[in-house]
Design an enzyme around this catalytic site. Structure first.
Site, PDB file in Angstrom:
ATOM      1  N   GLY A 151       0.778  -1.232   0.000  1.00 61.58           N
ATOM      2  CA  GLY A 151       0.000   0.000   0.000  1.00 61.58           C
ATOM      3  C   GLY A 151       0.804   1.274   0.000  1.00 61.58           C
ATOM      4  N   TYR A 152       2.126   1.190   0.099  1.00 62.80           N
ATOM      5  CA  TYR A 152       2.944   2.402   0.100  1.00 62.80           C
ATOM      6  C   TYR A 152       3.022   2.986  -1.301  1.00 62.80           C
ATOM      7  CZ  TYR A 152       4.697   1.185   4.802  1.00 62.80           C
ATOM      8  OH  TYR A 152       4.816   0.891   6.143  1.00 62.80           O
ATOM      9  N   ALA A 153       2.534   4.210  -1.448  1.00 57.45           N
ATOM     10  CA  ALA A 153       2.557   4.913  -2.741  1.00 57.45           C
ATOM     11  C   ALA A 153       1.933   4.065  -3.842  1.00 57.45           C
ATOM     12  CB  ALA A 153       3.985   5.309  -3.116  1.00 57.45           C
TER      13      ALA A 153
END
Length: 314
Positions: free
Chosen positions: A52-54
């Site tokens: 889910g990061y960036a």
């Protein structure tokens, strides 16, 4: 850099982990490259990211470096699944279907056949726990993950998940928990840390610098190049820009002045050396910021300073 065992496993990791939450968004590929090189040159091995990061760009950037820039066997690669912001809002889905689809996407972006540590990013009541945990079993048995862990679980959630896995032979043991822990956030000391100690989990604190506040950079305002000035992280940092946090930061700054250290070195050393902690996850927007954190390897706080910080942050 000193190496520590991750919980009751034979896996050794560096006692600082490199966090990559800003990679692919606030940290471009050039800065990310310099960060990874500086981290590995300092003896760091554990690199943490998430699907889910960036929107997956953090994993893509990291994957572009593995093998070409840094040999695969020098890194312990950890990622997480279960939180997405692809729709523009935060969506939590820890169903077996979504978790395994996320893992396949992570492996593709990381350009790997297997990650060293795969973590459920957060708890959710929307999926039965046994369904969530069955995804961990499949990830290990299929060779897609070597170890599995949880993240952002409370004490009872941690205990329930770990004991469920331990109850039947052949299930993938949960070996770690990743939770927020700093001088500004000590809530995990009530239940999570005792649970982790009893169950043999390695603890990976995220935001060990109080989301950047413990560096002292916000004492006189919000720098234009800081996370608090970023639209992505304004609220994330803002919860610690209050009077109580200000008192703790002042104490950290005084201790740092007396020891001839930077405030971030004092705050980071405090977390790193707490009982039960394996490796704080240190994130930085720039390579220069990261290098400032890596100097903590040579820092050990005097007992009286640790006690004073314990008291002011209790």
């Amino acid at each position: 850099m000193e190496q520590r065992y991750l919980g009751r496993t034979g896996l050794k990791v560096s006692r600082l982990a490199l966090g990559t939450m800003t990679w692919g968004r606030d940290t471009d590929e050039h800065e990310a490259r310099d960060q990874l090189l500086a981290f590995v040159d300092a003896g760091g091995t554990l690199v943490d990211t998430a699907a889910g990061y960036a929107d997956g760009d953090s994993e893509r950037v990291l994957g572009s470096f593995i093998g070409d820039l840094v040999p695969r066997d020098l890194l312990v690669v950890a990622t997480k699944s279960g939180i997405s912001r692809r729709t523009g809002t935060r969506v939590v889905d820890v169903s077996r279907r979504t978790l395994l689809a996320d893992l396949e996407g992570s492996l593709r972006r990381l350009r790997l056949e297997c990650v060293d540590l795969w973590q459920v990013h957060t708890w959710s009541d929307a999926a039965p726990l046994e369904e969530t945990l069955s995804a961990l079993d499949y990830a290990v048995s299929s060779g897609r993950a070597r170890y599995v862990g949880v993240s952002n679980y409370s004490g009872w959630q941690t205990g329930r998940a770990v004991t469920y896995q331990q109850a039947w032979p052949g299930r993938a043991p949960i070996v770690s928990t990743q939770v927020e822990y700093s001088l500004l956030q000590r809530g995990i000391e009530r239940e999570v840390l005792p649970a982790a100690a009893s169950l043999g989990l390695g603890v990976l604190p995220w935001s060990p610098l109080g989301r950047g506040v413990l560096t002292g950079k916000y004492r006189s305002g919000t720098p234009a190049d800081s996370r608090a000035a970023s639209p992505h992280f304004e609220r994330f940092v803002g919860i610690y820009l209050d009077k109580r946090s200000h008192r703790v930061v002042d104490a950290v700054v005084r201790a740092a002045d007396g020891l001839g250290l930077a405030p971030l070195e004092v705050a980071l050393a405090w977390v790193r050396d707490r009982p039960g902690v394996t490796a704080p996850v240190v994130g930085a927007r720039t390579a220069a910021q990261l290098r400032g954190s890596l100097t903590v390897e040579d820092v050990t706080l005097p007992p009286e300073i640790t006690a004073a910080l314990d008291d002011v942050s209790a």
